[in-house]
Enzyme design. Structure first.
Site: not given
Length: 532
Positions: A152, A210
């Site tokens: 997380d 990306d």
């Protein structure tokens, strides 16, 4: 891509990043994971008994046999303090026999145990985070028998004058480097993109997207699915995550999967039709099928959804393509993708409250008229022969899914669908004459485009014409010139090969920028992607 039965041929030269996933190979996770996670159903109320009962129920109900073989601990499994040697400790009240014991017990039953940590100094629940302890925590998890890590991104703050995005990249890259040195490495689920999913400006989100495919095997990309006790509409929550997932198809490939979060089949706010829709859409995306529900309490109808063999086969298809939008109207989405062995998938979603009759021409599926296509409904098994169009009646919030077998003489598939701006949601539209612009998507063939093997974009309304770059973007009779050839990049840019400029909503065409909202587009499944 053009597909001729099982052969996939190249449209525009594809450049794959050197590092795919945590081990520079798609083999660590060749198909999306299937299993259970406690969070959306139980949140911090997890314990040893829950996981043992879940495993037992997954065996007795046939879920394990269907492929659901991962049980993942989420936040709050830890003690609040690290041990004297700085290693993590489990909460001994919740897990009296310990995590290693649980992992071994589950392994003997045919399951894999996964675990949760956080890239910050604390987890979202306030337990010890991994920052500064990455290698130690990875070694600890491996020693416990863990083979899957969900990382997380709570409590991450910039260090060394880095931007927030640079800090997340540095921490997840470090974890990637730690994991790739392990034998075997852990499957790496990255939550970093979820902290940048701002619909007001998607640039930072895409900047994170990306790089996540190079570091891990899957990424939680946006908002959390509504938890069992949460306020608001569970259906709306599913549709929000569905929407985000439709923006990211260009990133997915075997070994890396976009994760729109958990399946919630026992949520009290969902109708049975809505539960079926979530499963059908996630399977069409080849998304992770991680169930967050009270498994022993699932009804026969809910279990039948999760055990649908045909849809699981679609989800686990080895091509790993994500279904993309062939058409979008005010209420109805039509999605398609290619499957292994030359089949084509058609998924039709009714987002609205009405009961429309939807007509989908074969051309929207990338197919040609005049052929006899064998179409199988993946919910009820009904088979029909299709030549020109399929007619579907959809209940409110329903999703129908069809697998289409192509005859040998008609086995070519042309990537076909809308070209839409991912920020505005508007569709590239052939406005007749020479004009092209962006308008609200309305399910018209003037907004459906074919992408040829040379990178030409043809509106379905007049396939002899091509999207053309000049001082403006226009639609002209196809001539084969480079100003009609376009390259689709991993950044979502659609770049013209002659002008080296990018398609742009608002101005038509302009200098290519970095992840500018006006220049990021979704294209049909099967169009090859150039990596930067």
């Amino acid at each position: 891509m053009y597909t001729t039965k099982s052969l996939l041929s190249t449209l525009i030269p594809i450049m794959i990043p050197l590092s795919l996933g945590s081990v520079s190979s798609p083999n660590l996770l060749p198909t999306p994971p299937m299993g259970f996670n406690n969070w959306a159903r139980f949140m911090c109320d997890l314990n040893e008994t829950l996981f043992l009962e879940t495993a037992s129920a997954m065996i007795s109900t046939g879920l394990l046999e269907a492929g659901y073989n991962r049980l993942n601990l989420d936040d709050c499994w830890m003690a609040y303090d690290r041990a004297a040697d700085s290693s993590l400790q489990w909460n001994t009240t919740k897990f009296p026999h310990g995590i290693p014991w649980l992992a071994y017990r589950l392994k003997t039953q045919g399951f894999h145990l996964g675990i949760y940590q956080d890239a910050g100094n604390l987890t979202c629940g306030g337990y010890p985070g991994s920052f500064g302890y990455e290698a130690l925590d990875a070694q600890t998890f491996a020693a416990w028998g863990i083979d899957y890590l969900k990382l997380d991104g709570c409590n991450v703050f910039p260090e060394h004058s880095r931007t927030l995005e640079e800090e997340y990249k540095a921490r997840y890259a470090h974890w990637h480097n730690v994991l790739r040195q392990m034998h075997p490495p852990l499957i790496f689920s990255e939550s970093a993109p979820a902290y940048f999913a701002d619909p007001a400006n998607l640039t930072s989100w895409y900047e994170v997207m990306d790089w996540v495919p190079a570091f891990g095997e899957l990424a939680r990309h946006s908002t959390d699915i509504l938890v069992y006790v949460g306020e608001g509409s569970a259906w709306d929550s599913i549709m929000v995550n569905y929407h985000y997932n439709t923006l990211l198809a260009r990133y997915q490939r075997p070994g890396y999967f976009n994760d729109p979060d958990f399946l919630i089949p026992d949520h009290p706010g969902l109708t049975l039709e809505e539960k079926r829709s979530q499963f059908a859409l996630w399977a069409s995306f080849s998304a992770p099928l991680i169930v967050s529900a009270y498994i022993p309490g699932l009804s026969g109808e809910e279990l039948a959804i999760l055990r649908n063999e045909e849809l699981i086969t679609v989800d686990q298809d080895v091509l790993g393509l994500q279904a993309t939008l062939a058409s979008r109207g005010e209420e109805v989405d039509v999605l398609t993708r290619s499957l292994a062995h030359g089949d084509q998938l058609l998924t039709v979603l009714n987002r609205g409250d009405g009961v429309p009759v939807v007509r989908v021409p074969v051309e929207w599926m990338g197919l040609q008229r005049g052929c006899a296509y064998v179409v199988k409904n993946l919910w009820d098994g009904e088979v029909q022969v299709l030549e020109e169009e399929i007619v579907i009646r959809l209940n409110s919030h329903a999703t129908q899914v069809y697998r289409i077998a192509l005859p040998e003489e008609c086995s070519t598939v042309i990537p076909t669908g809308i070209v839409f701006n991912t920020a505005s949601g508007n569709c590239l539209t052939d406005e007749n004459g020479e004009r092209v612009g962006f308008e609200a998507c309305r399910g018209s063939e003037t907004q459906v485009w074919q992408v040829s093997e040379l990178g030409h974009l043809h509106p379905l309304s007049r396939t002899s014409h091509c999207l053309t770059a000049g001082s403006q973007a226009s639609v002209q009779l196809c001539t084969g010139q480079k100003n009609q050839q376009w390259t689709y990049e991993i950044t979502g840019n659609l770049k013209n090969e002659h002008t080296k400029m990018c398609l742009t909503e608002g101005t038509g065409i302009s200098q290519c920028g970095f992840e500018r909202d006006s220049q990021v587009f979704g294209l049909p499944s099967g169009v090859d992607i150039k990596s930067s």
